[in-house]
Design a protein around this motif. Structure first.
Motif, PDB file in Angstrom:
ATOM      1  N   PHE A  23     -11.280   6.947   5.883  1.00  0.00           N
ATOM      2  CA  PHE A  23     -10.677   8.298   4.286  1.00  0.00           C
ATOM      3  C   PHE A  23     -11.811   7.750   3.508  1.00  0.00           C
ATOM      4  O   PHE A  23     -11.775   8.417   2.631  1.00  0.00           O
ATOM      5  CB  PHE A  23      -9.065   8.065   4.427  1.00  0.00           C
ATOM      6  N   ALA A  24     -12.210   6.378   3.091  1.00  0.00           N
ATOM      7  CA  ALA A  24     -12.921   5.847   2.171  1.00  0.00           C
ATOM      8  C   ALA A  24     -14.164   6.031   2.180  1.00  0.00           C
ATOM      9  O   ALA A  24     -14.181   6.563   1.519  1.00  0.00           O
ATOM     10  CB  ALA A  24     -12.606   4.034   2.090  1.00  0.00           C
ATOM     11  N   ARG A  25     -14.301   6.103   3.873  1.00  0.00           N
ATOM     12  CA  ARG A  25     -15.436   6.505   3.806  1.00  0.00           C
ATOM     13  C   ARG A  25     -16.327   8.234   2.973  1.00  0.00           C
ATOM     14  O   ARG A  25     -17.252   8.552   2.646  1.00  0.00           O
ATOM     15  CB  ARG A  25     -17.110   6.598   4.709  1.00  0.00           C
ATOM     16  N   ASN A  26     -15.320   8.887   3.521  1.00  0.00           N
ATOM     17  CA  ASN A  26     -15.364  10.548   3.765  1.00  0.00           C
ATOM     18  C   ASN A  26     -14.139  11.606   3.108  1.00  0.00           C
ATOM     19  O   ASN A  26     -14.196  13.110   2.770  1.00  0.00           O
ATOM     20  CB  ASN A  26     -15.643  11.543   5.428  1.00  0.00           C
ATOM     21  N   GLY A  27     -13.189  10.986   3.216  1.00  0.00           N
ATOM     22  CA  GLY A  27     -12.441  11.667   2.065  1.00  0.00           C
ATOM     23  C   GLY A  27     -11.786  11.747   2.947  1.00  0.00           C
ATOM     24  O   GLY A  27     -11.330  11.824   4.118  1.00  0.00           O
ATOM     25  N   PHE A  28     -10.022  12.053   2.622  1.00  0.00           N
ATOM     26  CA  PHE A  28      -8.933  12.773   3.524  1.00  0.00           C
ATOM     27  C   PHE A  28      -9.771  13.800   3.809  1.00  0.00           C
ATOM     28  O   PHE A  28      -9.214  14.094   5.316  1.00  0.00           O
ATOM     29  CB  PHE A  28      -7.656  13.115   2.465  1.00  0.00           C
ATOM     30  N   SER A  29     -10.196  14.716   2.923  1.00  0.00           N
ATOM     31  CA  SER A  29     -10.522  16.540   3.769  1.00  0.00           C
ATOM     32  C   SER A  29     -11.847  16.212   4.550  1.00  0.00           C
ATOM     33  O   SER A  29     -11.722  16.599   6.310  1.00  0.00           O
ATOM     34  CB  SER A  29     -10.125  17.006   3.107  1.00  0.00           C
ATOM     35  N   GLY A  30     -12.099  15.519   4.835  1.00  0.00           N
ATOM     36  CA  GLY A  30     -13.602  14.871   5.429  1.00  0.00           C
ATOM     37  C   GLY A  30     -13.752  13.734   6.890  1.00  0.00           C
ATOM     38  O   GLY A  30     -14.507  13.906   7.245  1.00  0.00           O
ATOM     39  N   THR A  31     -12.367  13.910   7.250  1.00  0.00           N
ATOM     40  CA  THR A  31     -11.586  12.497   7.956  1.00  0.00           C
ATOM     41  C   THR A  31     -10.516  13.945   9.104  1.00  0.00           C
ATOM     42  O   THR A  31      -9.998  14.228   8.359  1.00  0.00           O
ATOM     43  CB  THR A  31     -11.274  12.162   7.544  1.00  0.00           C
ATOM     44  N   SER A  32     -11.629  13.548  10.177  1.00  0.00           N
ATOM     45  CA  SER A  32     -10.348  14.561  11.086  1.00  0.00           C
ATOM     46  C   SER A  32      -9.858  13.007  11.890  1.00  0.00           C
ATOM     47  O   SER A  32      -9.522  11.860  12.220  1.00  0.00           O
ATOM     48  CB  SER A  32     -11.433  15.059  12.224  1.00  0.00           C
TER      49      SER A  32
END
Length: 208
Positions: A23-32
């Motif tokens: 989440f810290a690297r990719n954000g909420f939307s960018g993490t599956s």
């Protein structure tokens, strides 16, 4: 083949640790959830068992970070004895943020993704600081015309902004990063602690 097992506490921590990094690297939307399952070594159904949903997992990460922040703050005294309490709060917040890149990144992602609600535990932390600033104002240690909530948010902004943008601005200085950190923190403390003191002798501090 021997199957590796974990206790429930260990499994939960493994999920939180892996999800926090992603989440810290990719954000909420960018993490599956699939990525979180792979990184943690825990199946998606088991992740849902512990946290209910991706949103529930994200909230649990924020709560854990805020609990760590709360534990790092000097909030044990119900009634601070003098203005040094504010300096201790600012210093503790600064040092905590400097060591927590994940929290800094998540706070940026929260803004970018349009979040508008407070993080879990944040309201409790703000309320406790608000009350303690009021106590210092009542004792005459802080100017009474200052808004305690705005004062608290100013202190947070001064620490959070530097820690989030530190790598960008360090190029302006011909010093080691740690030396700039120390000078920045000391100047923030100097400005804040002198700026909030009563301007009139009529507001002499009483003994708390």
């Amino acid at each position: 083949m021997k199957v590796r097992t974990r206790d429930s506490g260990g499994t939960r921590r493994a999920i939180l640790d892996a999800a926090q990094r992603l989440f810290a690297r990719n954000g909420f939307s960018g993490t599956s959830m699939r990525e979180i399952a792979k990184a943690s070594g825990v199946s998606q159904p088991l992740i849902h068992h512990y946290f209910g949903s991706k949103e529930g997992l994200y909230r649990a990460i924020k709560q854990r970070l805020m609990e760590q922040a709360r534990d790092a703050m000097p909030l044990n005294e119900d009634t601070p004895r003098d203005i040094s309490f504010i300096g201790e709060f600012i210093r503790s917040a600064f040092l905590f943020l400097r060591k927590n890149d994940d929290l800094l990144r998540l706070s940026v992602w929260s803004n970018l993704e349009g979040e508008s609600s407070l993080w879990p535990e944040a309201e409790v932390l703000v309320h406790r600081m608000f009350v303690q600033i009021l106590n210092l104002q009542t004792g005459g240690f802080i100017r009474r015309e200052l808004d305690p909530l705005l004062l608290l948010l100013m202190a947070e902004a001064l620490t959070l902004y530097w820690c989030q943008n530190r790598s960008y601005y360090l190029s302006l200085f011909n010093e080691e990063a740690e030396e700039v950190d120390d000078r920045y923190l000391n100047q923030v403390l100097d400005v804040m602690l002198h700026g909030i003191k009563p301007r009139s002798k009529d507001e002499a501090p009483s003994r708390l």
